[in-house]
Design a protein around this motif. Sequence first.
Motif, PDB file in Angstrom:
ATOM      1  N   THR A 149       0.858  -1.173   0.000  1.00  0.00           N
ATOM      2  CA  THR A 149       0.000   0.000   0.000  1.00  0.00           C
ATOM      3  C   THR A 149       0.898   1.228   0.000  1.00  0.00           C
ATOM      4  O   THR A 149       1.571   1.513   0.992  1.00  0.00           O
ATOM      5  CB  THR A 149      -0.915   0.006   1.238  1.00  0.00           C
ATOM      6  N   ARG A 150       0.903   1.958  -1.109  1.00  0.00           N
ATOM      7  CA  ARG A 150       1.867   3.053  -1.247  1.00  0.00           C
ATOM      8  C   ARG A 150       1.402   4.329  -0.557  1.00  0.00           C
ATOM      9  O   ARG A 150       2.161   4.978   0.154  1.00  0.00           O
ATOM     10  CB  ARG A 150       2.136   3.329  -2.735  1.00  0.00           C
ATOM     11  N   GLU A 151       0.140   4.741  -0.801  1.00  0.00           N
ATOM     12  CA  GLU A 151      -0.293   6.016  -0.259  1.00  0.00           C
ATOM     13  C   GLU A 151      -0.708   5.886   1.190  1.00  0.00           C
ATOM     14  O   GLU A 151      -1.218   4.840   1.607  1.00  0.00           O
ATOM     15  CB  GLU A 151      -1.454   6.587  -1.093  1.00  0.00           C
ATOM     16  N   SER A 152      -0.488   6.922   1.978  1.00  0.00           N
ATOM     17  CA  SER A 152      -0.881   6.927   3.380  1.00  0.00           C
ATOM     18  C   SER A 152      -2.232   7.620   3.523  1.00  0.00           C
ATOM     19  O   SER A 152      -2.469   8.673   2.943  1.00  0.00           O
ATOM     20  CB  SER A 152       0.163   7.653   4.231  1.00  0.00           C
ATOM     21  N   THR A 153      -3.124   6.988   4.270  1.00  0.00           N
ATOM     22  CA  THR A 153      -4.443   7.577   4.517  1.00  0.00           C
ATOM     23  C   THR A 153      -4.668   7.801   6.011  1.00  0.00           C
ATOM     24  O   THR A 153      -5.785   8.076   6.445  1.00  0.00           O
ATOM     25  CB  THR A 153      -5.554   6.648   3.976  1.00  0.00           C
ATOM     26  N   ARG A 180      -8.110  -2.044   1.421  1.00  0.00           N
ATOM     27  CA  ARG A 180      -7.483  -0.772   1.034  1.00  0.00           C
ATOM     28  C   ARG A 180      -8.530   0.291   0.704  1.00  0.00           C
ATOM     29  O   ARG A 180      -8.384   1.461   1.074  1.00  0.00           O
ATOM     30  CB  ARG A 180      -6.550  -0.992  -0.151  1.00  0.00           C
ATOM     31  N   ARG A 223      -9.164   3.774   2.741  1.00  0.00           N
ATOM     32  CA  ARG A 223      -9.137   5.078   2.075  1.00  0.00           C
ATOM     33  C   ARG A 223     -10.335   5.930   2.482  1.00  0.00           C
ATOM     34  O   ARG A 223     -10.268   7.162   2.495  1.00  0.00           O
ATOM     35  CB  ARG A 223      -9.111   4.871   0.553  1.00  0.00           C
ATOM     36  N   ASP A 258       0.201   0.220   8.205  1.00  0.00           N
ATOM     37  CA  ASP A 258       0.832   1.531   8.368  1.00  0.00           C
ATOM     38  C   ASP A 258       1.753   1.520   9.581  1.00  0.00           C
ATOM     39  O   ASP A 258       2.738   2.255   9.639  1.00  0.00           O
ATOM     40  CB  ASP A 258      -0.232   2.614   8.567  1.00  0.00           C
TER      41      ASP A 258
END
Length: 595
Positions: A282-286, A507, A511, A531
């Motif tokens: 999972t690349r983007e941080s939410t 995921r 989000r 995370d």
Amino acid sequence: MSWTRYFLSPPSPALPARLPAPCLPAPSRQGECVINASSPPPAVELHGITKRFPGVVANKDIAITVRKGTVHALIGENGAGKSTLMKILYGMQKPDEGTIAIDGEQVSFNTPGDAIARGIGMVHQHFMLADNLTVLENVVLGGEKLYGIGSKARKKIQEISDAYGLGVRPDALVEDLGVADRQRVEILKVLYRGAKILILDEPTAVLVPQEVDALFDNLRELKAEGLTVIFISHKLGEVLKVADDITVIRRGTTVGTADPRTATTKQLAELMVGAELPTPETRESTVTDVPMLKVENLTLAASGITAEPETMAAPELSPGGTYVQEKAVAGRLLLDDVSFTIHKGEVLGIAGVEGNGQTELIEALMGMNLPDSGVITLDGTDITKAPVRKRRVDGIGYIPEDRHRHGLLLESPLWENRILGHVTEAPNSKRGILDPKAARKDTERIVREYDVRTPGIEVTAASLSGGNQQKLIVGREMSHNPKFLIAAHPTRGVDVGAQAQIWDAIRDARREGLAVLLISADLDELIGLSDTLRVIYRGRLVADADPATITPEELGTAMTGAARGHLEAGENGTTTQTQNDDSAAGADSPEDEAR
């Protein structure tokens, strides 16, 4: 010298065709090879195996040849027919068409006893051991006529254990063993009964990397002694590491074979599901700064035991080098001063060898077991003493660690399983009365959106493959838009296609602000989806790590209790650790360790 010709099928576009060994190119015709007729017959030959069930063809014209003294991997997506095929080989099902040959002799099995008599043994994914009996008692149970139940049986067990490097202890209680040692007991059980062909169903599903390596060493020992292993797995990297031959099954039929020396995980995934291998990364941080779940100083003692701080000794290892579970005795806390916070949009991963407090933590969060002390807060509301129903209605979703025991009614239809855990919520009920029509309609939506492969929603949950059962559970839980999701081993025993769908569902919800507690034995999954990472050991959170830098091997080391505090990747792949009060809360002092 007589020779027999074998004609090869055209090469698969995804993988190079491979010649059966021993095999020499025939000079007379391209694409032919010749095999010396005096070479030993294959251990197993399945030809034209077909099995039909109402509404579905589980196996269709399957052909597999397993060479003697090899590890033969059988891979395929959930519902591809692997389990049915192995049940046929083990005598649990009768094929409608086709033949089975063992060591060159055609056979017909009516019961597992027939298969065992021909030297076939099966180690199921879900262990079949009696926890309250010793290793010796479990091994001889049902086979008392072989070597009795006394010294002769003990001697035979020790001989097998020593011969194959299994390192079992005959007098150990099974309930005190970790999962890797239990698996060795299962392997010893089938060897004790004279098995020369072993079927291993998802044998690495609950093992940490070090235990996987030890298992592979055991398999090499078995192979060296001339035994044959049929290895069923969804972990393609492990398949390439241990297998001598690979057969791929797709939608009930064999679609190809592969040489593990030249094949890649990408090629195998494309053969299995027609798509590339999914990744949990999972690349983007939410992650937000809004706490959703807060756990403070949670303590839970075994039933009848007064909660007192315990002193931890150095980790105890079995002769095989794996963790040995300890019974909850006086002074043993199942959960010991556990504290953590999960924010909206955050996935907190918990790593640990099974039996170190993960189940107790889940039960405390769900309200199935009230803690002795501590506070649990959900979205600003104290739910420490709240009943299970209120927690569910307030927004806790739950993907259980054992879908058969805690997630499904196996003999009930799919639409009834859709209602489980959400009886009082729409669309399952209206004004306090169950609404079967609405539940059926929503089940059809879940089946469609989550690609649950089934002839219809009236079939029983037991008729679905493991991956489709899991997708039904995920769809059910996500359908109620939870605030906080407990995901315990969400992809255990499922194929790469189902893995991708489950990961995508988590995921996507993350989000949208979902907070997730992820507990998994798949360290790649933990590292890729999380995370934040914490390590639980003997009921304590003893270490934390950054998923962006930690490796599965380093995380596996911490899970045995060998590393504490904040874990950082050092030079040459070593793990360095720094102590801090937050991440290593409850870690032992030097004085405690000395005791």
